[in-house]
Design an enzyme around this catalytic site. Structure first.
Site, mmCIF file in Angstrom:
data_model
loop_
_atom_site.group_PDB
_atom_site.id
_atom_site.type_symbol
_atom_site.label_atom_id
_atom_site.label_comp_id
_atom_site.label_asym_id
_atom_site.label_seq_id
_atom_site.Cartn_x
_atom_site.Cartn_y
_atom_site.Cartn_z
ATOM 1 N N ASP A 44 -2.719 -0.887 1.433
ATOM 2 C CA ASP A 44 -3.090 0.529 1.368
ATOM 3 C C ASP A 44 -2.929 1.136 2.746
ATOM 4 O O ASP A 44 -3.800 1.000 3.606
ATOM 5 C CB ASP A 44 -4.528 0.692 0.892
ATOM 6 C CG ASP A 44 -4.847 2.150 0.608
ATOM 7 O OD1 ASP A 44 -4.019 3.014 0.964
ATOM 8 O OD2 ASP A 44 -5.914 2.421 0.039
ATOM 9 N N CYS B 255 -2.593 10.618 0.848
ATOM 10 C CA CYS B 255 -2.251 9.253 0.450
ATOM 11 C C CYS B 255 -0.820 9.125 -0.055
ATOM 12 O O CYS B 255 -0.156 8.119 0.159
ATOM 13 C CB CYS B 255 -3.236 8.742 -0.587
ATOM 14 S SG CYS B 255 -3.285 9.740 -2.066
ATOM 15 N N HIS C 38 -5.435 8.318 -6.133
ATOM 16 C CA HIS C 38 -5.002 7.666 -4.911
ATOM 17 C C HIS C 38 -3.650 7.031 -5.158
ATOM 18 O O HIS C 38 -3.305 6.714 -6.300
ATOM 19 C CB HIS C 38 -6.050 6.603 -4.517
ATOM 20 C CG HIS C 38 -5.851 6.069 -3.133
ATOM 21 N ND1 HIS C 38 -5.722 6.863 -2.020
ATOM 22 C CD2 HIS C 38 -5.764 4.783 -2.680
ATOM 23 C CE1 HIS C 38 -5.570 6.117 -0.947
ATOM 24 N NE2 HIS C 38 -5.591 4.822 -1.318
#
Lengths: 323, 665
Positions: free
Chosen positions: B481, B421, B465
């Site tokens: 995202d 991520c 994250h």
């Protein structure tokens, strides 16, 4: 209100240590334990240790449980005075005490001992006793018996620190128990008295039939029995002393031990001691003896009962309760 | 077969004490220096050996130098004698040496008390349920040792003593629980915590470099737990906002410093709408100051015992590092706008890019911008284009990406295309800025595991994250995202499902098995986690606030007339039951006799052991009592002796027994 712990306990032949009669205080270790708990609590607070709190509270709760268990180790105990056989002055009187555990839990590590009045924390030569559930234990506590007469058992103290030792519980009991202390039997007493009623057959007087040896002079010995020959042989500077001839009595005559026959110039206690010794000697040699002391007149007899009656009269002569 | 030697009482008692001390010290071996553990072991063995052989304890002139040497060793290991760890080491050594220097009963208590304290220090390092269990066992052994030394006569076998210690512990437990719940709690610390009181923990930090998230992803450590007071949003909406990173130096993303301490976020304009989602977060001690909340939450959270501030980037802080578990409530809104009215001229700090890095990405950004302008599109079009690119260009989401060089964004976007991520979020923001879109990286957690047993959502470090936020004129900051574009299952389910299974027995294989909601392993795990959570909530985290709430709640529940009534009823029942059982248990004749004994005891007569009714009757006759009373006692005793010792037929027996009972009234 008087402090119950220090109040003079009432006499009883048997008693039950109720909760109200058992007192408890932290022991020295218990005080230290409190300090430890405070330290632990401070540590737990300072470091915000959840389990630290748990441990501290648990340890504290254990102490409280210990206190209750310590009290319960004594409370409910039934005490019964046992036997207290007579002794001679100078010996140790033995008081037998029974500890009965009617409960369902064992009672362990109970210390029991006499404690002299006025010293509430002292105990004289305490015994340790365990009493399993539903049983009883006997302990014999000794006290020196210096004087003839009745000797009361001192107050009894029971203490325990079981199970964890953080608390000490105690209770007192005045057992209704006394010991008869006979006079000290005179050592090297003169032989059994010569005067006595001759028996019907008239075979001489007691104590003069057979020459049995010599022994050192005792005040009150008849002068005609002094062994002059032996006395002359030894100069006093060589350790010489008066010696008396010693006769074994014939068995036929009846022996009379009469207190009134003893020379009055002798000390009362010494006369009693001599009488005591004579009673013992007569018993040992199985000579039936009559006994006369004050208004006690016992016809000639032998045996434990007779001996006990005579010794009792000697022990209590001139004392309260003498009858 | 070897037979155990029969030990004398003294030896057995001492060995028990040595075992108890070993149990106390053993958990500390995990963090004590090796030499300390070794010294303690050798000392305890020495003590055991001396005891078994019946030798004398070493003299003080031998022990003292050894103890001093050990203290010097502690100083050498820690460079100090103060503080938590050296203190524990010294206590452990002290306990071991003290066992060699025991002469009086007092010394026994010193050993025991040292053990108790050392037991407490164990909780600096671990407070799990398992530790508590170990503590309980050790405590019972300690109590056994303590009471063993109290016997004066025969010592019963070990099992009996253990049972007695267990009884003490069992009796103490309710009382301890009551104290635990009711004893007024003081919020620590009482004085400044020593520097080493808490060790560093893993968690979201205020920088993000390649690999920082990957490290977290491997940690199963719990970051926080959440209880939803309103229906929980779906998994893919669970974004736990934490730290906003806006500065980039070519390798590391960092925060904009300097504006954190503000009680009310004046620079923040928020529009909150949609369904409010109230939730309560129990956060583990993180040693950092960030508070995580469900996006998007108003920043002015009430947190007991802490002052809370907010930065212009909508990060929520406490002023002190979080050194213990804290609990706070927040209300999130699913529909929000953030800083929609921001002056575009002020967005420059979110367009900053390091000079001389990633030329390819810069060029691409410029192309995207030109393309968007050409098509009269705005920021949303650029975002969509990049997300489409990420989806279509076979990017791979992996925990083990290829190593990246200096131009890391270029290499990632055009060459390796493998990343986690942080790669996706960082590259995306870089690309956005290159395209002239104000953008920033947001780190926090995403998802969490819902436990069906207790309804808590557990968020672990592995849920860490990073995502992006872009600023759109008129709409404010929007969450984007990029990871979701590549690995939507990461967002919809959780990490373990998103990662491809690589090896059946590897880490990911195990994770996959765990993650199967219906497997027995999962169910077991959920139960365990629920237990652990309850443990944390009720034992470790029972702070003054919680105590107050709990007691108030308890009072609400039981503070009515019903409680005392119920207590009274219960007590009456117990008392009645006991009386009834006593009456049932005893033979009626014996019971009557016992009653007589109680009455006589009042008058001062206690039957001696073995004293028969006749002799008792003689003594009763001498009592100063009313004549009819004495006559009743005499008759009673006569009847009693007849019942006990004479052969009676049943009818006669019953009549006598009835008469017996009536006589005492």
């Amino acid at each position: 209100m008087a402090r119950p712990a220090l109040r003079k306990p009432e006499r009883s032949a048997a008693t039950v240590l109720t909760m109200r009669r058992v007192y408890v205080l932290p022991s020295r270790a218990g005080v230290a334990y409190v300090v430890l708990l405070v330290l632990m609590l401070v540590g737990a607070i300072n470091y915000t240790l959840g389990l630290g709190f748990a441990l501290t509270f648990f340890a504290g709760a254990c102490a409280i449980v210990d206190m209750v268990l310590t009290v319960r180790n004594l409370a409910g105990l039934r005490l019964v005075a046992g036997r207290a056989p007579p002794v001679f002055a100078g010996e140790e009187a033995q008081f037998e005490l029974h500890l009965h555990n009617d409960g369902k839990a064992d009672r362990c590590a109970i210390r029991i001992g006499f404690h002299p009045p006025g010293t509430p924390w002292r105990m004289q030569a305490p015994h340790a006793a365990d009493v399993a559930a539903g049983t009883s234990t006997a302990v014999a506590l000794a006290v020196p018996a210096p004087r003839r007469g009745w000797l009361d058992a001192p107050p009894v103290r029971l203490t325990t620190r079981f199970p964890l030792g953080l608390f000490g519980a105690w209770s007192t009991w005045q057992p209704d128990l006394r010991v008869l202390v006979y006079p000290f039997p005179e050592q090297d007493a003169p032989p059994l008295p010569s005067r006595g009623d001759a028996s019907a057959e008239g075979h001489g007087t007691v104590g003069l039939d057979n020459f049995a040896g010599i022994r050192s002079y005792q005040p009150g010995d008849p002068v005609r029995h002094l062994a002059w020959r032996q006395i002359a042989r030894l100069h006093p500077s060589d350790g010489g002393q008066l010696v008396t001839k010693h006769f074994d009595g014939g068995a036929v005559a009846e022996l009379l031990l009469d207190f009134a026959d003893l020379p009055l110039q002798l000390d009362l206690e010494l006369r009693l001691a001599r009488m005591t010794q004579w009673v013992l000697q007569a018993e040992a040699r199985a000579l039936p003896y009559a006994f006369r002391l004050g208004h006690h007149h016992y016809p000639a007899a032998l045996g434990d009962a007779h001996r006990a009656a005579c010794l009792r009269a000697l022990a209590l002569y001139g004392q309260e309760g003498f009858a | 077969m070897m037979r155990l030697p029969v030990l004398t009482r003294d030896k057995a008692d001492t060995l028990l004490l040595v075992v108890a001390a070993l149990l106390v010290i053993a958990p500390h071996f995990a963090h004590l220096p090796l030499w300390t553990s070794a010294t303690v072991c050798v000392t305890l063995c020495w003590r055991a050996l001396l005891t078994l052989r019946g030798r004398r304890l070493p003299p003080v002139w031998l022990l003292l130098p050894i103890a001093l040497l050990a203290m010097a060793g502690v100083w050498h290991s820690y460079r100090t004698l103060l503080g938590r760890d050296p203190g524990v080491a010294m206590l452990a050594l002290l306990l071991a040496f003290k066992l060699l220097e025991m002469h009086a009963r007092r010394d026994l208590f010193v050993v025991l008390f040292l053990s108790f304290f050392l037991l407490l220090t164990n909780f600096f390092y671990s407070q799990t349920m398992l530790t508590a269990l170990g503590m309980a066992v050790t405590l019972v052994v300690l109590l056994t040792a303590q009471l063993t030394f109290q016997y004066t006569g025969a010592v019963p076998p070990l099992t009996r003593r253990l049972r007695l210690a267990g009884k003490v512990a069992l009796l103490a437990t309710p009382l301890a629980a009551l104290l635990f719940i009711g004893f007024p709690r003081i919020q620590g610390p009482l004085w400044g915590l020593p520097g080493d009181a808490r060790s560093a923990r893993t968690g979201i930090s205020d920088t993000m470099a390649p690999g920082s998230m990957t490290n977290l992803a491997l940690s199963e450590e719990v970051a926080f737990r959440v209880r939803f007071l309103d229906p929980a949003p779906p998994q893919n909406r669970l974004y736990w906002r934490g730290v906003v990173l806006s500065n980039y130096d070519g390798r590391t993303w960092t925060r904009i410093g300097g504006t954190p301490y503000r009680r009310n976020a004046d620079g923040l304009t928020m529009g909150l709408g949609g369904r409010p989602i109230r939730h309560e977060i129990t956060m583990e001690a993180s040693e950092r100051r960030y508070l995580f909340t469900l996006e998007l939450t108003r920043p002015d959270l009430p947190v007991s015992g802490q002052r809370v501030a907010t930065s212009d980037e909508l990060e929520t802080f406490t002023l002190r590092p979080l050194q213990e578990r804290i609990r706070y409530r927040a209300t999130a809104h699913s529909d929000y706008t953030l800083q929609a009215d921001l002056d575009p001229a002020l967005t420059g700090k979110w367009l900053q890019l390091p000079v001389g890095f990633n030329p390819l990405t810069r060029a691409m950004g410029a192309r995207l911008r030109a393309l968007a302008q050409e098509r009269r599109g705005g920021t949303p079009e650029i975002v969509d284009a990049v997300l489409r690119l990420l989806r279509e260009q076979h990017f791979e989401y992996t925990l083990a990406p290829a190593l990246l060089g200096r131009d890391s964004v270029d290499e990632f976007l055009f060459r390796t295309r493998q990343g986690f991520c942080e790669h996706f979020a960082g590259s995306f923001v870089f690309l956005m800025r290159a395209a002239g879109v104000p953008a920033r990286v947001v780190t926090g957690y995403q998802g969490g595991e819902f436990n069906p047993v207790d309804g808590y959502v557990t968020v672990r470090q592995s849920d860490a994250h990073a995502w992006a936020e872009v600023w759109i004129a008129g709409q404010g900051w929007r969450r984007v995202d990029p990871t979701a574009a590549v690995a939507p299952e990461r967002i919809n389910a959780s990490l373990a499902r998103a990662l491809p299974a690589q090896a059946p027995f590897g880490l990911t294989g195990l994770l996959a098995l765990q993650n199967d909601k219906d497997s027995w392993l999962s169910r077991l795990r959920f139960r365990l986690h629920a237990m652990n959570n309850a443990w944390n909530q009720w034992v470790l985290d029972y702070n003054p606030e919680r105590q107050q709430n709990f007691l108030a709640e308890l009072w609400d529940k039981i503070g009515t007339w019903r409680t005392p009534a119920a207590a009274f009823l219960l007590a009456a029942l117990v008392w009645g039951g006991r009386r009834w059982r006593q009456a049932r248990a005893a033979d009626p004749v014996q019971a009557a006799y016992a009653r007589l004994c109680r009455q006589l005891a009042g008058a001062g007569i206690v039957p001696a052991p073995g004293e028969g009714p006749h002799s008792l009757a003689l003594r009763v006759r001498a009592l100063p009592l009313p004549e009819e009373r004495k006559a009743a006692y005499a008759e009673f005793l006569e009847l009693y002796s007849a019942l006990r010792y004479r052969a009676l037929d049943d009818d006669e027996r019953n009549r006598s027994a009835a008469r017996l009972a009536s006589l005492l009234r």
